[in-house]
Design a protein around this motif. Structure first.
Motif, mmCIF file in Angstrom:
data_model
loop_
_atom_site.group_PDB
_atom_site.id
_atom_site.type_symbol
_atom_site.label_atom_id
_atom_site.label_comp_id
_atom_site.label_asym_id
_atom_site.label_seq_id
_atom_site.Cartn_x
_atom_site.Cartn_y
_atom_site.Cartn_z
ATOM 1 N N ASP A 81 6.276 -7.077 -5.897
ATOM 2 C CA ASP A 81 5.613 -8.363 -6.120
ATOM 3 C C ASP A 81 4.160 -8.317 -5.663
ATOM 4 N N SER A 82 3.336 -9.189 -6.241
ATOM 5 C CA SER A 82 1.942 -9.332 -5.811
ATOM 6 C C SER A 82 1.853 -10.281 -4.629
ATOM 7 N N ILE A 83 0.816 -10.105 -3.814
ATOM 8 C CA ILE A 83 0.588 -10.949 -2.644
ATOM 9 C C ILE A 83 -0.880 -11.356 -2.609
ATOM 10 N N ALA A 89 -5.301 -10.717 2.252
ATOM 11 C CA ALA A 89 -4.219 -9.954 1.630
ATOM 12 C C ALA A 89 -4.371 -9.991 0.115
ATOM 13 N N ASN A 90 -4.285 -8.831 -0.508
ATOM 14 C CA ASN A 90 -4.478 -8.753 -1.960
ATOM 15 C C ASN A 90 -3.766 -7.512 -2.477
ATOM 16 N N HIS A 91 -2.468 -7.655 -2.658
ATOM 17 C CA HIS A 91 -1.655 -6.548 -3.171
ATOM 18 C C HIS A 91 -1.245 -6.856 -4.603
ATOM 19 N N ARG A 92 -1.551 -5.959 -5.521
ATOM 20 C CA ARG A 92 -1.195 -6.151 -6.911
ATOM 21 C C ARG A 92 0.099 -5.422 -7.212
ATOM 22 N N GLU A 98 4.224 -13.548 -7.786
ATOM 23 C CA GLU A 98 3.087 -13.552 -6.867
ATOM 24 C C GLU A 98 3.414 -14.455 -5.680
ATOM 25 N N TRP A 99 3.140 -13.966 -4.489
ATOM 26 C CA TRP A 99 3.315 -14.742 -3.269
ATOM 27 C C TRP A 99 1.936 -15.166 -2.772
#
Length: 284
Positions: A81-83, A89-92, A98-99
């Motif tokens: 999942d994206s965050i 925080a910026n995780h693709r 998306e959280w």
């Protein structure tokens, strides 16, 4: 619930409720961590902080540490999942979940040892909110401080279902709003709007946490809430709470809300929303 779905399977209400429970578990842990850190400083002691978007917009090490805790838990539980987080925080990920997380929404309240702060976690699927958790530990025990919702599953305070206000009269309605941390034309415009709106309603509250304002609309503690110049992590959880509680949420101009890039939000009980929207339009 698996981390990914087959091409022929779309998530359903059971999947969304599982995400609600996960968000609630993580938000409760994160809020507990922040609350313990705040308590350790002693009553009334102000938290050391830096500033970010302006000289009056604080950020503390506890904002960053709490966000890191949330991200660690999410990456372990939902690695695909994206965050998106307020503190960077910026995780693709590689799916449509998306959280959007605000580790301490209401940081000014947190700094000053006021109770109006919370941890807010909202889950989007394809850009739309599907699960939410807001935990405000200074509001009391779980039955009074823990809000959650799942798409199609309702909204809850603790384990009790909550419902938006049924108010129909703007003049006896209680509203909430917030103000930009940019000390420029943003605040000038907001102040002018309040001057127009205040004579039209019972009263206006400014509590300092967009997430809690939305949660209070969902619980019927407020008849409506409006604010400009906000971000996805401010509203991703609260928007779903209001909708699942039977309320209405739009963009600030009454148009459909893009939760990923909200800029402004207008939330209210279903009967008062149209009237409030018209009043705000006249006050712009």
């Amino acid at each position: 619930m698996s981390d990914a779905f087959a091409d022929d399977h779309r998530p359903d209400s059971a999947d969304f409720d599982a995400l609600r429970l996960l968000a609630l578990d993580i938000a409760s842990e994160a809020a507990g961590y922040a609350d313990a850190a705040r308590s350790a400083l002693g009553p009334g002691r102000r938290v050391a902080h830096e500033t970010k978007s302006s000289d009056v917009d604080p950020v503390t090490r506890f904002d960053r540490e709490t966000e890191a805790l949330v991200v660690e838990r999410l990456r372990a539980a939902r690695p695909d999942d994206s965050i998106v987080g307020e503190e960077g925080a910026n995780h693709r990920g590689n799916n449509d979940f998306e959280w959007h997380i605000d580790p301490i929404d209401g940081t000014v309240n947190f700094v000053y040892d006021l109770p109006g702060w919370c941890t807010s976690i909202g889950v989007l699927y394809g850009g739309e909110p599907v699960a939410a958790a807001i935990v405000a530990p200074r509001l009391g025990d779980r039955s009074t401080s823990t809000f959650s919702a799942a798409l199609g599953g309702g909204a809850f305070l603790g384990d009790a279902p909550i419902h938006a206000s049924e108010a129909t009269d703007l003049t006896t309605s209680l509203m909430a709003t917030g103000f930009s941390y940019h000390l420029d034309a943003h605040r000038d415009r907001q102040a002018a709007r309040i001057a127009v709106m205040l004579p039209q309603v019972r009263d206006i509250r400014r509590m300092g946490s967009a997430a809690l304002d939305l949660a209070f609309v969902a619980a019927g503690r407020l008849d409506g809430y409006f604010e400009e110049f906000i971000s996805s992590w401010d509203v991703a959880a609260g928007v779903l709470l209001v909708r699942e509680a039977g309320g209405t949420v739009t963009a600030f101009d009454g148009e459909p809300l893009d939760v990923r890039a909200p800029r402004g939000v207008l939330a209210a009980g279903p009967a008062i929303h149209r009237v409030l929207d018209a009043a705000l339009h006249r006050a712009r």
